[in-house]
Design a protein around this motif. Structure first.
Motif, PDB file in Angstrom:
ATOM      1  N   GLY A 142       0.813  -1.215   0.000  1.00 42.66           N
ATOM      2  CA  GLY A 142       0.000   0.000   0.000  1.00 42.66           C
ATOM      3  C   GLY A 142       0.839   1.254   0.000  1.00 42.66           C
ATOM      4  N   TYR A 143       1.944   1.229   0.731  1.00 39.89           N
ATOM      5  CA  TYR A 143       2.833   2.397   0.760  1.00 39.89           C
ATOM      6  C   TYR A 143       3.449   2.650  -0.616  1.00 39.89           C
ATOM      7  N   LYS A 144       3.815   1.572  -1.303  1.00 36.67           N
ATOM      8  CA  LYS A 144       4.397   1.740  -2.640  1.00 36.67           C
ATOM      9  C   LYS A 144       3.383   2.327  -3.617  1.00 36.67           C
ATOM     10  N   LEU A 145       2.101   1.983  -3.430  1.00 40.85           N
ATOM     11  CA  LEU A 145       1.063   2.472  -4.337  1.00 40.85           C
ATOM     12  C   LEU A 145       0.616   3.887  -3.993  1.00 40.85           C
ATOM     13  N   ALA A 146       0.720   4.283  -2.728  1.00 44.37           N
ATOM     14  CA  ALA A 146       0.241   5.602  -2.297  1.00 44.37           C
ATOM     15  C   ALA A 146       1.296   6.271  -1.422  1.00 44.37           C
ATOM     16  N   LYS A 147       2.498   6.390  -1.929  1.00 43.56           N
ATOM     17  CA  LYS A 147       3.562   7.029  -1.169  1.00 43.56           C
ATOM     18  C   LYS A 147       3.387   8.546  -1.199  1.00 43.56           C
ATOM     19  N   PRO A 148       4.073   9.278  -0.326  1.00 39.31           N
ATOM     20  CA  PRO A 148       3.882  10.744  -0.223  1.00 39.31           C
ATOM     21  C   PRO A 148       4.071  11.495  -1.537  1.00 39.31           C
ATOM     22  N   THR A 149       4.943  11.001  -2.418  1.00 36.48           N
ATOM     23  CA  THR A 149       5.135  11.700  -3.691  1.00 36.48           C
ATOM     24  C   THR A 149       3.859  11.725  -4.529  1.00 36.48           C
ATOM     25  N   LEU A 150       2.999  10.694  -4.359  1.00 36.86           N
ATOM     26  CA  LEU A 150       1.739  10.674  -5.097  1.00 36.86           C
ATOM     27  C   LEU A 150       0.841  11.821  -4.655  1.00 36.86           C
ATOM     28  N   GLU A 153       2.095  14.954  -6.252  1.00 33.47           N
ATOM     29  CA  GLU A 153       1.731  15.031  -7.666  1.00 33.47           C
ATOM     30  C   GLU A 153       0.267  15.426  -7.837  1.00 33.47           C
ATOM     31  N   MET A 154      -0.614  14.859  -7.018  1.00 32.07           N
ATOM     32  CA  MET A 154      -2.032  15.205  -7.103  1.00 32.07           C
ATOM     33  C   MET A 154      -2.259  16.662  -6.718  1.00 32.07           C
ATOM     34  N   TYR A 155      -1.520  17.138  -5.726  1.00 32.70           N
ATOM     35  CA  TYR A 155      -1.655  18.536  -5.300  1.00 32.70           C
ATOM     36  C   TYR A 155      -1.190  19.485  -6.403  1.00 32.70           C
ATOM     37  N   ALA A 156      -0.138  19.093  -7.117  1.00 33.31           N
ATOM     38  CA  ALA A 156       0.381  19.937  -8.190  1.00 33.31           C
ATOM     39  C   ALA A 156      -0.588  20.033  -9.361  1.00 33.31           C
ATOM     40  N   LYS A 157      -1.480  19.044  -9.510  1.00 31.25           N
ATOM     41  CA  LYS A 157      -2.444  19.055 -10.614  1.00 31.25           C
ATOM     42  C   LYS A 157      -3.626  19.977 -10.368  1.00 31.25           C
ATOM     43  N   GLY A 158      -3.762  20.484  -9.147  1.00 35.32           N
ATOM     44  CA  GLY A 158      -4.825  21.442  -8.877  1.00 35.32           C
ATOM     45  C   GLY A 158      -5.922  20.877  -7.992  1.00 35.32           C
ATOM     46  N   ALA A 159      -6.847  21.775  -7.620  1.00 35.77           N
ATOM     47  CA  ALA A 159      -7.925  21.409  -6.703  1.00 35.77           C
ATOM     48  C   ALA A 159      -8.834  20.338  -7.281  1.00 35.77           C
ATOM     49  N   ILE A 163      -8.682  17.430  -4.315  1.00 36.12           N
ATOM     50  CA  ILE A 163      -9.852  17.421  -3.426  1.00 36.12           C
ATOM     51  C   ILE A 163     -10.634  16.114  -3.537  1.00 36.12           C
ATOM     52  N   PRO A 164     -11.026  15.644  -4.744  1.00 34.55           N
ATOM     53  CA  PRO A 164     -11.695  14.336  -4.809  1.00 34.55           C
ATOM     54  C   PRO A 164     -10.823  13.206  -4.273  1.00 34.55           C
ATOM     55  N   PHE A 165      -9.515  13.310  -4.474  1.00 31.89           N
ATOM     56  CA  PHE A 165      -8.574  12.290  -4.006  1.00 31.89           C
ATOM     57  C   PHE A 165      -8.615  12.186  -2.479  1.00 31.89           C
ATOM     58  N   VAL A 166      -8.496  13.331  -1.808  1.00 31.80           N
ATOM     59  CA  VAL A 166      -8.492  13.346  -0.342  1.00 31.80           C
ATOM     60  C   VAL A 166      -9.877  13.001   0.206  1.00 31.80           C
ATOM     61  N   VAL A 186     -19.112  11.229  -6.427  1.00 30.77           N
ATOM     62  CA  VAL A 186     -19.954  12.425  -6.462  1.00 30.77           C
ATOM     63  C   VAL A 186     -19.093  13.678  -6.458  1.00 30.77           C
ATOM     64  N   CYS A 187     -18.061  13.670  -5.617  1.00 25.86           N
ATOM     65  CA  CYS A 187     -17.149  14.822  -5.564  1.00 25.86           C
ATOM     66  C   CYS A 187     -16.423  15.004  -6.892  1.00 25.86           C
ATOM     67  N   GLY A 188     -15.927  13.897  -7.455  1.00 18.02           N
ATOM     68  CA  GLY A 188     -15.240  13.985  -8.740  1.00 18.02           C
ATOM     69  C   GLY A 188     -16.161  14.408  -9.861  1.00 18.02           C
ATOM     70  N   LEU A 189     -17.430  13.927  -9.814  1.00 20.47           N
ATOM     71  CA  LEU A 189     -18.403  14.284 -10.845  1.00 20.47           C
ATOM     72  C   LEU A 189     -18.676  15.785 -10.838  1.00 20.47           C
ATOM     73  N   TYR A 190     -18.669  16.379  -9.668  1.00 17.28           N
ATOM     74  CA  TYR A 190     -18.879  17.824  -9.572  1.00 17.28           C
ATOM     75  C   TYR A 190     -17.807  18.579 -10.358  1.00 17.28           C
ATOM     76  N   TYR A 191     -16.563  18.173 -10.188  1.00 18.13           N
ATOM     77  CA  TYR A 191     -15.477  18.870 -10.889  1.00 18.13           C
ATOM     78  C   TYR A 191     -15.490  18.569 -12.381  1.00 18.13           C
ATOM     79  N   VAL A 192     -15.925  17.354 -12.762  1.00 14.58           N
ATOM     80  CA  VAL A 192     -16.023  17.039 -14.193  1.00 14.58           C
ATOM     81  C   VAL A 192     -17.074  17.918 -14.862  1.00 14.58           C
TER      82      VAL A 192
END
Length: 308
Positions: A142-150, A153-159, A163-166, A186-192
Motif C-alpha cells: 500500500g505504501y508503494k502504491l500511495a507514497k507521499p510523492t503521489l 503530484e495530485m496537489y500539483a495538478k490542482g484542486a 480534493i476528490p482524491f483526499v 460524487v465529488c469527482g463528478l462535480y469537478y467534471v
C-alpha cells in the motif's frame, strides 16, 4: 493469530469442499439485494485495481476493462455454483506480480494455478503463517502504491484532482469501501461537470472584436455562461460565433444566440455566424450588421430564419 484455511486431503478432499446452491431461495429478495451490492463493489474494485495496475505496468499497456468484467462475471458465476466466495481483482496481488517480474497473461494464469495447488496440498503449512506477516506485506504494498510523492503530484495538478482524491480517502476510512467510493465519485463528478461547463463555450476578445466558440456538446447548462459572454460585448463590436467544433447544440442555446442576433442592431453590433446548426441541420455562414433591417427586434422570426 495465524492463517486459518481448511486442510484438504488431496484432490478428493478438495471436491468434497464444494457446496451446491440452494435453489429454493429464488424468491428471497435478500438474495438479490446482496448480489447486486457485491456485484457493484466487486466491479468498482476491479476497475480501480485495473487502472492502478496499468499505471505500474513497466510496458505502459492499457488493459481492456470490458473483457476483465466479463471474465470476472463468468468466474463469479462458476464460483457461486460450487460454493465459492465472490472474486475480484486486487491491486496487492497485481503489484506483487509486477514487482516479481510478471509481464504477460501467463504470469496471472500461473499465479492462479499456484494458489489453487497451495490450497489443495499445502494448506497445513499455510496455516503456520502469522496474520501479522500478511499485514506487513499489505502495508508495504500500500505504501508503494500511495507514497507521499503521489500526494504531491495530485496537489500539483490542482484542486480538481487533490480534493476528490483526499475526500475519497477520508470517506473510505470514515465509512466503508462502497460508501467511500460513492462519495468520491460524487465529488469527482462535480469537478467534471464544472470543467465541461466552462470548456463548452470560450470567448476571445481583441479590442472590439470578439470570437465566441462553441465546443463539442453545448447543453442548456451553459445558457447562463453564454448570456454572460454575450452581455460583455460592447457597442459597435464585431462578433464571430463559431460553432464548427460543436457536435450538439441545445435548442435553448440556439434561441439565446438568435435573440442576441435580433437585438444586435440596437447597439450597432455586427454578428457573424459560422457553421451554426439549426433545426434543419444545414451548416450556415452569414454576417448580420446594424444596416440589415431584417435583424431588428420587431422582426425576430425573420432573423431566426436568416440564421437557419
Amino acid at each position: 493469530h495465524l492463517v486459518s484455511l481448511p486442510e484438504i486431503q488431496g484432490v478428493q478432499g478438495f471436491f468434497q469442499q464444494f457446496t451446491w446452491p440452494d435453489f429454493s431461495q429464488w424468491a428471497n429478495p435478500d438474495v438479490y439485494t446482496v448480489a447486486v451490492t457485491i456485484a457493484i463493489i466487486a466491479s468498482l474494485e476491479t476497475l480501480l485495481s485495473l487502472e492502478a495496475a496499468d499505471k505500474i505496468d513497466p510496458l505502459k499497456r492499457v488493459a481492456p476493462t470490458n473483457r476483465e468484467l466479463k471474465a470476472q462475471g463468468l468466474g463469479n458465476l462458476i464460483s457461486g455454483l460450487i460454493g465459492g466466495l465472490p472474486m475480484t481483482a486486487v491491486i496487492v496481488r497485481s503489484s506483487a506480480n509486477v514487482n516479481a517480474g510478471g509481464r504477460t497473461k501467463m504470469a496471472c494464469f500461473i499465479h492462479g494455478i499456484m494458489l489453487l495447488l497451495s490450497v489443495m496440498f499445502i494448506a497445513r503449512y499455510l496455516n503456520l503463517i502469522p496474520l501479522a506477516c500478511l499485514a506487513a506485506i499489505l502495508l508495504l504494498t500500500g505504501y508503494k502504491l500511495a507514497k507521499p510523492t503521489l500526494f504531491k503530484e495530485m496537489y500539483a495538478k490542482g484542486a480538481s484532482q487533490i480534493i476528490p482524491f483526499v475526500v475519497t480517502i477520508g470517506a473510505i476510512l470514515a465509512t466503508d469501501l462502497l460508501k467511500g467510493i460513492a462519495i468520491g465519485m460524487v465529488c469527482g463528478l462535480y469537478y467534471v461537470i464544472r470543467t465541461n461547463f466552462q470548456a463548452a463555450i470560450t470567448l476571445t476578445r481583441d479590442g472590439k472584436n470578439y470570437l465566441l466558440r462553441l465546443h463539442k456538446d453545448v447543453s442548456f447548462l451553459n445558457k447562463a455562461l453564454l448570456r454572460k459572454y454575450l452581455d460583455s460585448v460592447e457597442e459597435n463590436g464585431y462578433v464571430i460565433i463559431d460553432a464548427s467544433r460543436a457536435q450538439f447544440i441545445d435548442q435553448d442555446i440556439l434561441e439565446t444566440i438568435f435573440d442576441f442576433v435580433a437585438a444586435a442592431p440596437d447597439d450597432n453590433i455586427t454578428v457573424e455566424l459560422k457553421n451554426l446548426n439549426g433545426s434543419s441541420g444545414v451548416a450556415t455562414r452569414r454576417a448580420f450588421t446594424a444596416d440589415e433591417q431584417s435583424l431588428t427586434g420587431e422582426n425576430h422570426e425573420t432573423a431566426r430564419k436568416a440564421a437557419a
